[in-house]
Design an enzyme around this catalytic site. Sequence first.
Site, PDB file in Angstrom:
ATOM      1  N   SER A 128       0.824  -1.226   0.000  1.00 40.79           N
ATOM      2  CA  SER A 128       0.000   0.000   0.000  1.00 40.79           C
ATOM      3  C   SER A 128       0.850   1.264   0.000  1.00 40.79           C
ATOM      4  CB  SER A 128      -0.940   0.006   1.210  1.00 40.79           C
ATOM      5  OG  SER A 128      -0.196  -0.026   2.413  1.00 40.79           O
ATOM      6  N   SER A 151      17.099  -6.904   5.171  1.00 36.24           N
ATOM      7  CA  SER A 151      17.650  -5.589   5.525  1.00 36.24           C
ATOM      8  C   SER A 151      19.151  -5.739   5.764  1.00 36.24           C
ATOM      9  CB  SER A 151      16.993  -5.089   6.814  1.00 36.24           C
ATOM     10  OG  SER A 151      17.703  -3.982   7.325  1.00 36.24           O
ATOM     11  N   TYR A 187      14.137  -6.945  15.079  1.00 35.74           N
ATOM     12  CA  TYR A 187      14.088  -6.743  13.621  1.00 35.74           C
ATOM     13  C   TYR A 187      15.257  -7.471  12.944  1.00 35.74           C
ATOM     14  CZ  TYR A 187      13.732  -3.876   9.311  1.00 35.74           C
ATOM     15  OH  TYR A 187      13.606  -3.427   8.027  1.00 35.74           O
ATOM     16  N   LYS A 217      14.912 -10.386  10.222  1.00 36.09           N
ATOM     17  CA  LYS A 217      15.439 -10.206   8.865  1.00 36.09           C
ATOM     18  C   LYS A 217      16.561 -11.205   8.565  1.00 36.09           C
ATOM     19  CE  LYS A 217      12.831  -6.779   7.420  1.00 36.09           C
ATOM     20  NZ  LYS A 217      11.760  -7.084   6.457  1.00 36.09           N
TER      21      LYS A 217
END
Length: 251
Positions: free
Chosen positions: A14, A142, A155, A159
């Site tokens: 989006s 990432s 995170y 990742k």
Amino acid sequence: MMLDRPVALVTGASRGIGRACAVELARSGFDIAVNYLADEAGALETVRLVEQAGGRAVALQCDVSMYDAAKHLVQCSEELLGPIEVLVGNAGITRDALLIRMSEDDWDQVLDTNLKGVYNVTKWAVRSMARRRRGRIVNISSVVALRGNPGQANYAAAKAGIIGFTKSLAKEMARYGITANVVAPGYISTDMTENLPLDVKEAFKRQIPLGRPGTPADVAYAVAFLSSPQAGYITGQVLPVDGGLSSGLIL
Ligand code: NAD
């Protein structure tokens, strides 16, 4: 009338990098299933941009962290547009905190969305890819997975998990002619990074040999390449798109 355009499903499309991937893949000849979590207006804007780029598109709401919902997402995409040829696992969130202050919820939400979300959607999407003996999976990790980052243990773990997952998948799926690769963006200007404190943004920029943050399009070009016929002999790889951040270059 457009016939036989292959289909790409892009999660979290989006806005940001997901939207850029959807538009770039449409320019490369794909119809696009635009997955979104809550921002329907953003997803419909992505649909409009895909159509402008010459593709068909549908917006499909789904929280990718939910196993059954992810199955439904893949089914809807295949019913509405046809078999999925390319899956871009892009949906992601951050909940930054030093480990000492990181709540169990911060950990679970980040792992559930970034890592389990990739498992959930891939699990269902590879079935028809394997049947058809063709398909491309590109997951968005990432540079933080490669370097670590204070305040992002959750995170970085998620990742890094995506890298191990994708390399394993590449080996499992090679016999079906399916490739699986990872794109590892560095510091990219999107809503996700907009609210970082100014000093953190400046510190990031100083570490980037090319001297600027990346754009969503910079990442999308790499995703489109790994989804293209020209990348058919590349699998199980991690491609950093980071202006040299992870290259070890020191200026
Ligand atoms: P963004 O926040 O603009 O976009 C993330 C998208 O994922 C949003 O559309 C969001 O609605 C969607 N999403 C979140 N949770 C979801 C869920 N449960 N189900 C479905 N969709 C969900 O961020 P972005 O910068 O465009 O990031 C895209 C991807 O790139 C993420 O995986 C992010 O971790 C990764 N990434 C970004 C950067 C950067 O610097 N911006 C760097 C490295 C990696």
